[in-house]
Design an enzyme around this catalytic site. Structure first.
Site, mmCIF file in Angstrom:
data_model
loop_
_atom_site.group_PDB
_atom_site.id
_atom_site.type_symbol
_atom_site.label_atom_id
_atom_site.label_comp_id
_atom_site.label_asym_id
_atom_site.label_seq_id
_atom_site.Cartn_x
_atom_site.Cartn_y
_atom_site.Cartn_z
ATOM 1 N N ASP A 161 0.789 -1.059 -0.159
ATOM 2 C CA ASP A 161 -0.005 -0.003 -0.050
ATOM 3 C C ASP A 161 0.781 1.229 -0.021
ATOM 4 O O ASP A 161 1.883 1.240 0.502
ATOM 5 C CB ASP A 161 -1.026 0.161 1.162
ATOM 6 C CG ASP A 161 -2.055 1.074 1.061
ATOM 7 O OD1 ASP A 161 -2.347 1.360 0.054
ATOM 8 O OD2 ASP A 161 -2.173 1.986 2.187
ATOM 9 N N CYS B 292 -3.475 -1.007 -2.460
ATOM 10 C CA CYS B 292 -3.725 0.301 -2.958
ATOM 11 C C CYS B 292 -4.741 0.400 -4.130
ATOM 12 O O CYS B 292 -3.938 -0.167 -5.134
ATOM 13 C CB CYS B 292 -2.351 0.944 -3.099
ATOM 14 S SG CYS B 292 -2.562 2.475 -3.504
ATOM 15 N N CYS C 254 -11.132 2.958 -2.119
ATOM 16 C CA CYS C 254 -9.793 3.185 -1.318
ATOM 17 C C CYS C 254 -9.608 2.524 -0.108
ATOM 18 O O CYS C 254 -10.623 2.250 0.605
ATOM 19 C CB CYS C 254 -9.863 4.958 -1.058
ATOM 20 S SG CYS C 254 -8.474 5.501 -0.430
HETATM 21 N N1 DGL Z 1 -3.983 3.685 -0.667
HETATM 22 C C1 DGL Z 1 -4.640 4.532 -1.484
HETATM 23 C C2 DGL Z 1 -5.879 3.868 -2.372
HETATM 24 O O1 DGL Z 1 -6.369 2.809 -2.002
HETATM 25 C C3 DGL Z 1 -5.191 5.627 -0.879
HETATM 26 C C4 DGL Z 1 -4.128 6.541 -0.233
HETATM 27 C C5 DGL Z 1 -3.545 7.324 -1.107
HETATM 28 O O2 DGL Z 1 -3.879 8.343 -1.701
HETATM 29 O O3 DGL Z 1 -2.091 7.110 -1.123
HETATM 30 O O4 DGL Z 1 -6.136 4.527 -3.260
#
Ligand code: DGL
Length: 270
Positions: free
Chosen positions: A7, A70, A194
């Site tokens: 992530d 992520c 997200c």
């Molecule tokens: N981990 C990102 C996602 O799932 C969210 C956090 C970020 O913007 O880095 O989109």
């Protein structure tokens, strides 16, 4: 055997928690790219470079299979990685496919042609980079016909959660839901696209109302990973040890992670 979970920061711990509960014997190597988070406001090239370098680091720890927890990395980098970068003996999987399989009521890994499905109006809440990639709509089009997707880029929510300002995060979630409803008054389903949004699931659900089914990723990813490993047991790589790697300051990240998961987590420098 070990599997990597990637992530941009701490949000992927929601996925790590679910997969560790689902597969308690499996060692997991978690990589949080905290020094470069958030990814949601970066461009695709940047996300690609950061993600590939983290994946290489987890391969070095004996993880042949990496899950990009992520959404932003799954949306902005995964397809390019799969097309030309990942060697044949390794796998990198994202988080959209399990979500879309659940949304379209498919078996895990069912790659049959697209068909009509029960839901027709879907709200997608995600970071600006995920929304602009249109990766969710692309993956959905491989599996379903005639589904209308309205996407809402939820600026500010990740930062508010990372800063521990949950009052601001709640207010932002409500205003993003209002904005979405102005574009699509009656969605049947909402996707929390997200890693951080499961922490706000109740607020999303309340703001959306009781008729909207909310799809959140962590448990769906865990179930689909368990199924994948049953079908491809050899993909659990040679790594032996669970570990938490970060590009950020290990002490600070460990403290935040411990608060986040409510159990002691110790990160080491990546
Ligand atoms: N981990 C990102 C996602 O799932 C969210 C956090 C970020 O913007 O880095 O989109």
């Amino acid at each position: 055997m070990a599997v990597g979970i990637f992530d941009s920061g701490l949000g992927g711990l929601t996925v790590l928690d679910a997969v560790s509960k689902r597969l308690p014997e499996m060692p997991f190597v978690y990589f949080g790219d905290n020094a470069h988070a958030p990814y949601g406001v970066r461009d695709a090239q940047d996300v690609y470079e950061l993600t590939t370098s983290a994946v290489e680091r987890m391969w070095a720890e004996g993880c042949d299979l990496i899950i990009l927890a992520c959404n932003t990395a799954s949306a902005a980098a995964l397809r390019r990685m799969q097309e030309s970068w990942i060697p044949p003996e390794k796998r990198v999987l994202g988080v959209f496919v399990p979500l879309i399989e659940a949304l379209t009521e498919r078996q895990w890994g069912d790659n049959s042609p697209p068909r009509e499905v029960a839901v027709q109006h879907v709200a997608l809440f995600a970071t600006p980079a995920t929304v602009s990639s249109r990766a969710f709509q692309r993956e959905l089009a491989f599996r379903a016909i005639g589904v209308d997707v309205e996407a809402q880029a939820c600026g500010g929510v990740v930062d508010a959660i990372e800063d521990g300002d949950l009052i601001l995060a709640e207010a932002l979630v409500r205003s993003h839901v209002d904005a979405l409803k102005r574009k699509m008054p009656n969605p049947e389903a909402a996707v929390l696209g997200c890693t951080h949004y499961p922490l706000m699931e109740e607020i999303f659900s309340k703001a959306l109302g009781p008729d909207v089914k909310v799809f959140s990723q962590a448990n769906l990813v865990a179930d689909s990973l368990a199924d994948y490993l049953e079908r491809h047991p050899v993909m659990a790589g040679p790594g032996q040890k669970s570990m938490f790697l970060t590009t950020g300051d290990p002490a600070t990240v460990s403290n935040r992670a411990t608060q986040f998961l409510r159990r002691k987590i110790e990160f080491e420098a990546a």
